[in-house]
Design an enzyme around this catalytic site. Structure first.
Site, PDB file in Angstrom:
ATOM      1  CG  HIS A 166      -0.024  -1.909  -1.344  1.00 46.17           C
ATOM      2  ND1 HIS A 166       0.281  -1.568  -0.056  1.00 46.17           N
ATOM      3  CD2 HIS A 166       1.081  -1.635  -2.092  1.00 46.17           C
ATOM      4  CE1 HIS A 166       1.514  -1.095  -0.016  1.00 46.17           C
ATOM      5  NE2 HIS A 166       2.027  -1.119  -1.235  1.00 46.17           N
ATOM      6  CB  SER A 200       2.259  -1.425   9.319  1.00 48.56           C
ATOM      7  OG  SER A 200       1.854  -1.833  10.621  1.00 48.56           O
ATOM      8  CG  ASP A 250       2.902  -2.115   4.433  1.00 49.58           C
ATOM      9  OD1 ASP A 250       2.917  -1.774   3.245  1.00 49.58           O
ATOM     10  OD2 ASP A 250       1.929  -2.706   4.970  1.00 49.58           O
TER      11      ASP A 250
HETATM   12  P1  13P Z   1      -4.391  -7.068   2.586  1.00 49.28           P
HETATM   13  O1  13P Z   1      -5.269  -6.309   3.523  1.00 49.28           O
HETATM   14  O2  13P Z   1      -5.150  -7.487   1.372  1.00 49.28           O
HETATM   15  O3  13P Z   1      -3.706  -8.204   3.221  1.00 49.28           O
HETATM   16  O4  13P Z   1      -3.266  -6.046   2.066  1.00 49.28           O
HETATM   17  C1  13P Z   1      -2.093  -5.842   2.804  1.00 49.28           C
HETATM   18  C2  13P Z   1      -1.295  -4.688   2.308  1.00 49.28           C
HETATM   19  O5  13P Z   1      -1.484  -4.150   1.239  1.00 49.28           O
HETATM   20  C3  13P Z   1      -0.203  -4.223   3.190  1.00 49.28           C
HETATM   21  O6  13P Z   1       0.411  -3.073   2.694  1.00 49.28           O
HETATM   22  O1  G3H Z   2      -1.983  -1.976   4.554  1.00 47.36           O
HETATM   23  C1  G3H Z   2      -1.942  -2.072   5.768  1.00 47.36           C
HETATM   24  C2  G3H Z   2      -1.409  -3.314   6.376  1.00 47.36           C
HETATM   25  O2  G3H Z   2      -2.378  -4.340   6.336  1.00 47.36           O
HETATM   26  C3  G3H Z   2      -0.926  -3.028   7.759  1.00 47.36           C
HETATM   27  O3  G3H Z   2      -1.979  -2.876   8.644  1.00 47.36           O
HETATM   28  O4  G3H Z   2      -1.455  -0.670   9.666  1.00 47.36           O
HETATM   29  O5  G3H Z   2      -3.038  -2.260  10.771  1.00 47.36           O
HETATM   30  O6  G3H Z   2      -0.584  -2.756  10.704  1.00 47.36           O
HETATM   31  P1  G3H Z   2      -1.743  -2.081  10.047  1.00 47.36           P
HETATM   32 ZN    ZN Z   3      -0.956  -1.801   1.599  1.00 41.30          ZN
END
Ligand code: 13P
Ligand code: G3H
Ligand code: ZN
Length: 316
Positions: A210, A48, A81
């Site tokens: 997601h 991310s 991500d």
């Molecule tokens: P969760 O918060 O359910 O693990 O989802 C993660 C996600 O969608 C990352 O893009």
């Molecule tokens: O969808 C988001 C993911 O769980 C990543 O989370 O942006 O806190 O790293 P983050």
């Molecule tokens: Zn996500």
């Protein structure tokens, strides 16, 4: 070995889903590789924007390259991500990522198509695949807060138009999940009817789920017992992944569950060992527990045991 996301999708589509796991640090990286090699599963590493700046994007890249050397059997893709445009272009230019996600789902339909198309043009010029998102998940994303009530499920007719006009390679659909540890506060569940309709209109096109952590209740109980405060945490039923895979879901995103494993291990460790100040002691336990967690999740996704076949199909 790093492969293209497209190749992983081709071998999985309609049969099983590939686990897309977020990492931020060394211990997650080690546990992730061990768990996937132990369960013989192909996988996707997700990074991310927050993970890229937690230490540095170069640090994560170095970790992944190191793990790739340590685990020569592993077959995986590297994916950005929830990217914004600027981060997508940075990842495309880096040459390290197999695919990027442009998340312009907060834009209106036309704005989302336009932003996605710009990223697709840049990515495809370098052979990189693009995931886009249509509809809005509930819960909290990096910059967008959407209440569960306002969450917009993906409109299947729009999904077809969106894919055709944007040129994206996979689509994250909102079918009732949300990010984080508190999903489904009421009677909500997964909307398989929406997924089925999308698959009919886009046969063979990889869909992404997601917000798919299952928030295991034993983890939540252990965390709370060790001093945590996660009452009411609830997630997706992992027994539904295989049906979702039959309906075209080829990538399932999981981050929160890994954070819960981390929280449980560290809370219990320091409760049981109040005199310890060696970070490696809980770190060793976490890597082991995370590897076991990943292997178990891959069983639910149907990706466990698929590695030999993937290696054969990809000629590795
Ligand atoms: P969760 O918060 O359910 O693990 O989802 C993660 C996600 O969608 C990352 O893009
Ligand atoms: O969808 C988001 C993911 O769980 C990543 O989370 O942006 O806190 O790293 P983050
Ligand atoms: Zn996500």
């Amino acid at each position: 070995m790093i492969v293209t996301t497209k190749d992983l999708f081709k071998t999985a589509y309609g049969k099983y889903a590939i686990g897309a796991y977020n990492i931020n640090n060394l211990e997650q990286c080690m546990g992730l590789f061990r768990g996937n090699v132990d369960s013989q599963a192909p996988f996707i590493i997700q990074i991310s924007k927050g993970a890229r700046s937690y230490t540095d994007k170069a640090m994560l890249e170095a970790l992944i390259r190191g793990a790739d050397e340590l685990f020569p059997q592993a077959v995986f893709a590297v994916h950005l991500d929830h990217g914004d445009e600027e981060t997508c272009y940075d990842c495309i230019d880096s040459g390290f990522y197999s695919s990027v996600m442009i998340d312009a789902s907060h834009e209106d339909f036309e704005g989302n198509i336009a932003a996605t198309k710009r990223v697709v043009d840049a990515a495809h010029a370098k052979g990189i695949a693009v995931e886009a998102e249509l509809g809005q998940l509930g819960g909290v994303e990096e910059h967008v807060v959407v209440s569960e009530e306002e969450a917009k499920l993906t409109n299947p007719a729009q999904a077809k138009e969106f894919v055709e006009r944007s040129g994206c390679d996979s689509l994250a659909c909102a079918i009732g999940t949300s990010h984080g540890a508190f999903k489904f506060s009421g009677t909500q569940g997964l909307h398989f009817d929406v997924l089925e309709d999308i698959q009919k209109r886009l046969p063979g096109f990889p869909l992404v789920m997601h917000g798919s952590s299952s928030v295991p209740q034993d983890e939540v109980e252990r965390i709370n017992k060790a001093g945590g405060k996660l009452e009411g945490a609830k997630g997706v039923d992992a027994d539904q992944f295989k049906h979702a895979a039959e309906l075209g879901v080829t990538k399932v995103n999981i981050d929160t569950d890994g954070r819960l494993v981390w929280t449980r291990v560290h809370r219990e460790h320091f409760l049981e060992h109040p005199d310890n100040f060696d970070l490696r002691k809980p770190g060793i336990v976490f890597m082991d527990e995370y590897a076991k967690f990943i292997a178990g999740k891959n069983e639910k996704l149907g990706s466990a045991g698929q590695l030999p076949k993937v290696r054969q199909v990809l000629g590795l």
